[in-house]
Design a protein around this motif. Structure first.
Motif, PDB file in Angstrom:
ATOM      1  N   TYR A  69       0.822  -1.220   0.000  1.00 18.93           N
ATOM      2  CA  TYR A  69       0.000   0.000   0.000  1.00 18.93           C
ATOM      3  C   TYR A  69       0.855   1.268   0.000  1.00 18.93           C
ATOM      4  CZ  TYR A  69      -2.268   3.830   2.488  1.00 18.93           C
ATOM      5  OH  TYR A  69      -2.679   5.072   2.875  1.00 18.93           O
ATOM      6  N   GLN A  70       1.891   1.313   0.875  1.00 23.84           N
ATOM      7  CA  GLN A  70       2.692   2.542   1.027  1.00 23.84           C
ATOM      8  C   GLN A  70       3.321   2.948  -0.309  1.00 23.84           C
ATOM      9  OE1 GLN A  70       2.336   3.947   3.813  1.00 23.84           O
ATOM     10  NE2 GLN A  70       2.128   2.393   5.386  1.00 23.84           N
ATOM     11  N   LEU A  71       3.832   1.973  -1.022  1.00 21.33           N
ATOM     12  CA  LEU A  71       4.503   2.302  -2.278  1.00 21.33           C
ATOM     13  C   LEU A  71       3.488   2.726  -3.335  1.00 21.33           C
ATOM     14  CD1 LEU A  71       7.577   1.852  -3.678  1.00 21.33           C
ATOM     15  CD2 LEU A  71       6.054   0.605  -5.172  1.00 21.33           C
ATOM     16  N   ALA A  72       2.412   1.946  -3.466  1.00 20.67           N
ATOM     17  CA  ALA A  72       1.425   2.240  -4.511  1.00 20.67           C
ATOM     18  C   ALA A  72       0.828   3.636  -4.302  1.00 20.67           C
ATOM     19  CB  ALA A  72       0.329   1.179  -4.498  1.00 20.67           C
ATOM     20  N   VAL A  73       0.462   3.931  -3.064  1.00 24.13           N
ATOM     21  CA  VAL A  73      -0.173   5.224  -2.780  1.00 24.13           C
ATOM     22  C   VAL A  73       0.795   6.386  -3.037  1.00 24.13           C
ATOM     23  CG1 VAL A  73      -0.928   6.643  -0.832  1.00 24.13           C
ATOM     24  CG2 VAL A  73      -1.908   4.413  -1.178  1.00 24.13           C
ATOM     25  N   SER A  74       2.054   6.196  -2.662  1.00 23.72           N
ATOM     26  CA  SER A  74       3.022   7.285  -2.840  1.00 23.72           C
ATOM     27  C   SER A  74       3.257   7.534  -4.327  1.00 23.72           C
ATOM     28  CB  SER A  74       4.346   6.942  -2.161  1.00 23.72           C
ATOM     29  OG  SER A  74       4.104   6.565  -0.829  1.00 23.72           O
ATOM     30  N   VAL A  75       3.443   6.442  -5.080  1.00 20.18           N
ATOM     31  CA  VAL A  75       3.666   6.601  -6.519  1.00 20.18           C
ATOM     32  C   VAL A  75       2.439   7.263  -7.142  1.00 20.18           C
ATOM     33  CG1 VAL A  75       3.939   5.341  -8.694  1.00 20.18           C
ATOM     34  CG2 VAL A  75       5.272   4.669  -6.683  1.00 20.18           C
ATOM     35  N   ASP A  76       1.263   6.806  -6.745  1.00 17.36           N
ATOM     36  CA  ASP A  76       0.042   7.366  -7.335  1.00 17.36           C
ATOM     37  C   ASP A  76      -0.119   8.841  -6.996  1.00 17.36           C
ATOM     38  OD1 ASP A  76      -0.620   4.979  -8.467  1.00 17.36           O
ATOM     39  OD2 ASP A  76      -1.993   4.380  -6.878  1.00 17.36           O
ATOM     40  N   ASP A  77       0.041   9.184  -5.724  1.00 15.24           N
ATOM     41  CA  ASP A  77      -0.126  10.594  -5.358  1.00 15.24           C
ATOM     42  C   ASP A  77       0.890  11.452  -6.108  1.00 15.24           C
ATOM     43  OD1 ASP A  77      -2.303  10.207  -3.701  1.00 15.24           O
ATOM     44  OD2 ASP A  77      -1.130  10.040  -1.866  1.00 15.24           O
ATOM     45  N   GLY A  78       2.130  10.967  -6.185  1.00 14.86           N
ATOM     46  CA  GLY A  78       3.163  11.727  -6.884  1.00 14.86           C
ATOM     47  C   GLY A  78       2.875  11.823  -8.373  1.00 14.86           C
ATOM     48  N   HIS A  79       2.616  10.689  -8.979  1.00 12.65           N
ATOM     49  CA  HIS A  79       2.461  10.644 -10.435  1.00 12.65           C
ATOM     50  C   HIS A  79       1.183  11.330 -10.898  1.00 12.65           C
ATOM     51  CE1 HIS A  79       1.903   8.736 -14.428  1.00 12.65           C
ATOM     52  NE2 HIS A  79       3.213   8.856 -14.472  1.00 12.65           N
ATOM     53  N   MET A  80       0.148  11.267 -10.074  1.00 10.30           N
ATOM     54  CA  MET A  80      -1.121  11.909 -10.457  1.00 10.30           C
ATOM     55  C   MET A  80      -1.125  13.400 -10.141  1.00 10.30           C
ATOM     56  SD  MET A  80      -3.902   9.072  -9.211  1.00 10.30           S
ATOM     57  CE  MET A  80      -4.313   7.669 -10.249  1.00 10.30           C
ATOM     58  N   GLY A  81      -0.050  13.885  -9.584  1.00 19.56           N
ATOM     59  CA  GLY A  81       0.031  15.318  -9.278  1.00 19.56           C
ATOM     60  C   GLY A  81      -0.950  15.736  -8.188  1.00 19.56           C
ATOM     61  N   VAL A  82      -1.189  14.844  -7.227  1.00 18.57           N
ATOM     62  CA  VAL A  82      -2.116  15.165  -6.135  1.00 18.57           C
ATOM     63  C   VAL A  82      -1.461  16.216  -5.229  1.00 18.57           C
ATOM     64  CG1 VAL A  82      -3.160  14.199  -4.032  1.00 18.57           C
ATOM     65  CG2 VAL A  82      -3.297  12.943  -6.197  1.00 18.57           C
ATOM     66  N   THR A  83      -2.179  17.275  -4.952  1.00 21.02           N
ATOM     67  CA  THR A  83      -1.619  18.345  -4.104  1.00 21.02           C
ATOM     68  C   THR A  83      -2.259  18.364  -2.724  1.00 21.02           C
ATOM     69  OG1 THR A  83      -3.235  20.014  -4.756  1.00 21.02           O
ATOM     70  CG2 THR A  83      -1.254  19.819  -6.137  1.00 21.02           C
ATOM     71  N   GLN A  84      -3.364  17.624  -2.569  1.00 22.24           N
ATOM     72  CA  GLN A  84      -4.051  17.636  -1.275  1.00 22.24           C
ATOM     73  C   GLN A  84      -4.574  16.243  -0.935  1.00 22.24           C
ATOM     74  OE1 GLN A  84      -6.699  20.959  -0.204  1.00 22.24           O
ATOM     75  NE2 GLN A  84      -8.295  19.434  -0.229  1.00 22.24           N
ATOM     76  N   VAL A  85      -4.112  15.728   0.190  1.00 18.66           N
ATOM     77  CA  VAL A  85      -4.572  14.412   0.637  1.00 18.66           C
ATOM     78  C   VAL A  85      -5.387  14.613   1.897  1.00 18.66           C
ATOM     79  CG1 VAL A  85      -3.807  12.204   1.624  1.00 18.66           C
ATOM     80  CG2 VAL A  85      -2.592  13.184  -0.340  1.00 18.66           C
ATOM     81  N   LEU A  86      -6.691  14.368   1.797  1.00 13.21           N
ATOM     82  CA  LEU A  86      -7.547  14.419   2.988  1.00 13.21           C
ATOM     83  C   LEU A  86      -8.083  13.013   3.199  1.00 13.21           C
ATOM     84  CD1 LEU A  86     -10.151  17.035   4.091  1.00 13.21           C
ATOM     85  CD2 LEU A  86     -10.678  14.587   4.167  1.00 13.21           C
ATOM     86  N   ARG A  87      -7.860  12.463   4.385  1.00 12.46           N
ATOM     87  CA  ARG A  87      -8.290  11.090   4.679  1.00 12.46           C
ATOM     88  C   ARG A  87      -8.417  10.927   6.185  1.00 12.46           C
ATOM     89  NH1 ARG A  87      -2.516   8.614   2.553  1.00 12.46           N
ATOM     90  NH2 ARG A  87      -1.225   9.655   4.091  1.00 12.46           N
TER      91      ARG A  87
END
Ligand code: GLU
Length: 330
Positions: free
Chosen positions: A201-219
């Motif tokens: 999970y940690q790797l997939a989420v980090s790559v996705d947030d980075g690659h998708m250009g996510v600027t805000q993570v609310l969870r």
């Protein structure tokens, strides 16, 4: 100014419940109030636990609530010009995870770990760190290639861990305040690929947030303890960091965090028992401090009032009385 980009990141391992609706509604508000964009990212990296039927149900339930998104299933937008809607599902992004692993490997940051779960569990008196579990004592960090060969010859399948960099990870969480920890505080070297070959999970989420250009993570704040690990990975992979907001959790009347086992509080069950989406949003808006009288409402009606500063800081208990007051029965 950079456009805000947030994400809704459900795992299709069950139906959405009120706790998921709460986090997604807040993520939606926090982005839309700033005129930003949203990605619906299906976190189906664990194909054993994920079901296509849940993906369909999640999309339907989010649409029923009145939440919308710009990229991902059911949306017209394509991210980075390279992907169709389906590409926002982790199961279709393995090549990106493989690339990221290769990048880390090249820098000597990965190593094989042959410790079994049982071995780790039995580490004497090790205290658990939140949802992270037992801290990793670094058993396989310095294995020689001869030792590794022996394990491999025994048929042991290794997981892959990140050799965690030293130093502090500092960030300001928009709800929880400023944090400064080391990765050792968070459990030490962590798994980036499981022994069954599935990317963690940690790797997939980090790559996705980075690659998708996510600027805000609310969870939910239950994931706060993973954030330093994700920040470390984003930094190592050369991505910009998003802003983080970890919101309080919804609890059942007994004080337990809402989860998939709370079947009666799934959006499906509520809908089947006659609930209207406006009642659900009215309740969630009330809990978020933006709908003081708790009237039925749509997300768009409440959006202009949204501010993270109005959110309660503590987890919220959903009592039967509270649910009934909003025409919901759990
Ligand atoms: N997919 C995760 C979940 O459903 C959320 C992960 C995240 O927001 O980083 O719990």
């Amino acid at each position: 100014m950079q456009t805000v980009r947030g994400r809704l990141a459900p795992s299709p391992t069950g139906y959405l419940h009120l706790g998921n609706a709460w986090a997604f509604f807040l993520a939606w508000l926090a982005v839309r109030v700033q005129g930003g964009e949203l990605v619906l990212r299906i976190e189906d990296i664990d194909q054993q636990r994920s079901r296509t039927s849940y993906i369909k149900a999640i999309v339907e339930d989010l649409q029923w609530l009145g939440l919308d998104w710009d990229f991902g299933l059911g949306a017209a937008g394509s991210l980075d010009g390279e992907c169709g809607a389906g590409y926002c599902a982790q199961s279709l992004r393995s090549h990106l995870y493989v690339q990221a692993m290769a990048q880390l490997e090249q820098r000597g940051l990965l190593y094989q770990c042959f410790c079994s779960r049982n071995e780790l569990r039995n580490i004497a008196a090790a205290p658990h760190i939140d949802d992270i579990g037992v801290p990793y004592p670094g058993t396989c960090r310095q294995l020689t290639s001869a030792q590794r060969e022996i394990f491999l010859a025994q048929g042991r399948r290794p997981s892959i861990r990140l050799r965690c960099p030293e130093g502090n990870i500092s960030f300001i969480d928009a709800v929880q305040g400023s944090r400064c920890v080391t990765l050792a505080d968070c459990g030490g070297d962590f798994v980036v690929q499981r022994s069954d070959g599935v990317v963690a999970y940690q790797l997939a989420v980090s790559v996705d947030d980075g690659h998708m250009g996510v600027t805000q993570v609310l969870r939910g704040r239950d994931i706060l303890s993973s954030t330093p690990r994700q920040i470390a990975l984003l930094q190592l992979l050369g991505y910009d960091l998003p802003e983080y907001a970890h919101v309080p959790l919804l609890l059942d009347a007994a004080g337990q965090r809402l989860a998939k086992r709370h079947k009666s509080l799934s959006l499906r069950a509520l809908r089947q028992s006659g609930a209207q989406a406006r009642d659900v949003i009215g309740l969630l808006g009330y809990l978020a401090g933006i709908n003081p009288r708790g009237q039925a409402a749509t997300p768009g009606e409440l959006m202009p009032h949204f501010s993270l500063t109005l959110l309660p800081r503590k987890d919220i208990r959903l009592t039967t009385k509270l649910l009934r007051a909003h025409d919901l029965s759990g």
